[in-house]
Design a protein around this motif. Structure first.
Motif, short mmCIF file in Angstrom:
data_model
loop_
_atom_site.label_atom_id
_atom_site.label_comp_id
_atom_site.label_asym_id
_atom_site.label_seq_id
_atom_site.Cartn_x
_atom_site.Cartn_y
_atom_site.Cartn_z
N ALA A 1 -5.85 -5.81 -0.53
CA ALA A 1 -6.40 -4.59 0.06
C ALA A 1 -7.08 -3.73 -1.00
CB ALA A 1 -5.29 -3.79 0.74
N GLY A 2 -6.68 -3.93 -2.26
CA GLY A 2 -7.25 -3.14 -3.34
C GLY A 2 -6.57 -3.43 -4.66
N ASP B 1 -1.82 -6.18 1.57
CA ASP B 1 -1.47 -5.66 2.89
C ASP B 1 -0.34 -6.49 3.51
OD1 ASP B 1 -2.65 -7.99 3.91
OD2 ASP B 1 -4.49 -6.97 4.53
N VAL C 1 -2.97 -4.58 -4.76
CA VAL C 1 -2.34 -4.02 -3.56
C VAL C 1 -2.55 -5.04 -2.44
CG1 VAL C 1 -2.26 -2.09 -1.95
CG2 VAL C 1 -2.84 -1.68 -4.36
N MET D 1 -5.91 3.32 -4.82
CA MET D 1 -6.49 2.00 -5.07
C MET D 1 -8.00 1.98 -4.90
SD MET D 1 -5.35 -0.21 -1.76
CE MET D 1 -6.02 0.11 -0.12
N PRO E 1 0.80 -1.24 0.00
CA PRO E 1 0.00 0.00 0.00
C PRO E 1 0.83 1.28 0.00
CG PRO E 1 -0.85 -1.56 1.61
CD PRO E 1 0.44 -2.12 1.11
N ASP E 2 2.05 1.23 0.55
CA ASP E 2 2.87 2.44 0.63
C ASP E 2 3.75 2.66 -0.60
OD1 ASP E 2 4.63 0.35 1.06
OD2 ASP E 2 5.56 1.24 2.84
N ARG F 1 -10.83 0.09 -3.35
CA ARG F 1 -10.85 -0.76 -2.15
C ARG F 1 -11.92 -1.85 -2.22
NH1 ARG F 1 -7.63 1.79 1.64
NH2 ARG F 1 -7.08 3.92 1.05
N THR G 1 0.51 7.37 -2.95
CA THR G 1 0.85 5.95 -2.84
C THR G 1 -0.27 5.09 -3.44
OG1 THR G 1 -0.24 5.67 -0.71
CG2 THR G 1 2.09 6.39 -0.68
N ALA G 2 0.02 3.82 -3.54
CA ALA G 2 -0.98 2.88 -4.03
C ALA G 2 -2.24 2.93 -3.17
CB ALA G 2 -0.41 1.46 -4.07
N ALA G 3 -2.07 3.08 -1.86
CA ALA G 3 -3.22 3.15 -0.96
C ALA G 3 -4.08 4.38 -1.24
CB ALA G 3 -2.76 3.16 0.49
N ASP G 4 -3.45 5.45 -1.70
CA ASP G 4 -4.20 6.67 -2.00
C ASP G 4 -5.11 6.51 -3.21
OD1 ASP G 4 -2.96 8.12 0.07
OD2 ASP G 4 -1.27 8.65 -1.24
#
Length: 142
Positions: A48-49, A42, A40, A76, A19-20, A78, A71-74
């Motif tokens: 996670a996405g 975790d 993505v 993705m 994710p980061d 979900r 980042t990918a978490a931003d």
């Protein structure tokens, strides 16, 4: 045709990131592997996405050309639609068409086992139709 059969023909390697992971790194992976999406994962290696080319294009529209701080978490998605290996290709194509996305993760008892692209699905369906056509020709001729 079942999805498990399509997965058997693929390399088995699933492109994934943490994710980061920075968006420029994600873009580099997409370009290097000539793919349209990455999963993505975790810390527990659970999905996670998903980050797709479309997510990146939308981010470019919203944030401008410098995505280095994201980042990918931003970016993705979900809530990821997925299917099981025993699903039929026609069902998968319907899910992808209805959802307007081009990559579908494949989960087996909650474990990520692959990803199918719309190209994989179309290729498999064309092969299936070609086999049916050949069978009908043999039946008619024979």
């Amino acid at each position: 045709m079942k999805i498990s059969r399509i997965l058997q023909r693929k390399s088995g390697e699933i492109a994934s990131v943490a994710p980061d992971r920075s968006i420029p790194d994600v873009v580099a992976i997409l370009c290097e592997r000539d793919i349209g999406a990455v999963i993505v994962l975790d810390e527990a290696q659970q999905m996670a996405g998903i980050v797709s080319e479309r997510d990146i294009v939308r981010a470019l529209d919203e944030h401008g050309p410098d995505l280095s701080g994201l980042t990918a978490a931003d970016l993705m998605t979900r809530e990821v639609k997925h299917c099981a290996p025993e699903e039929d290709i026609n069902h998968v194509m319907r899910v992808m068409t209805d959802g307007r996305f081009r990559h579908l993760p494949i989960l087996d008892d909650g474990r990520l086992v692959g990803i199918i692209s719309i190209g994989d699905a179309v290729r498999a369906r064309i092969e299936e139709l070609e086999r049916e056509r050949e069978a009908l020709q043999h039946y008619i001729a024979g």
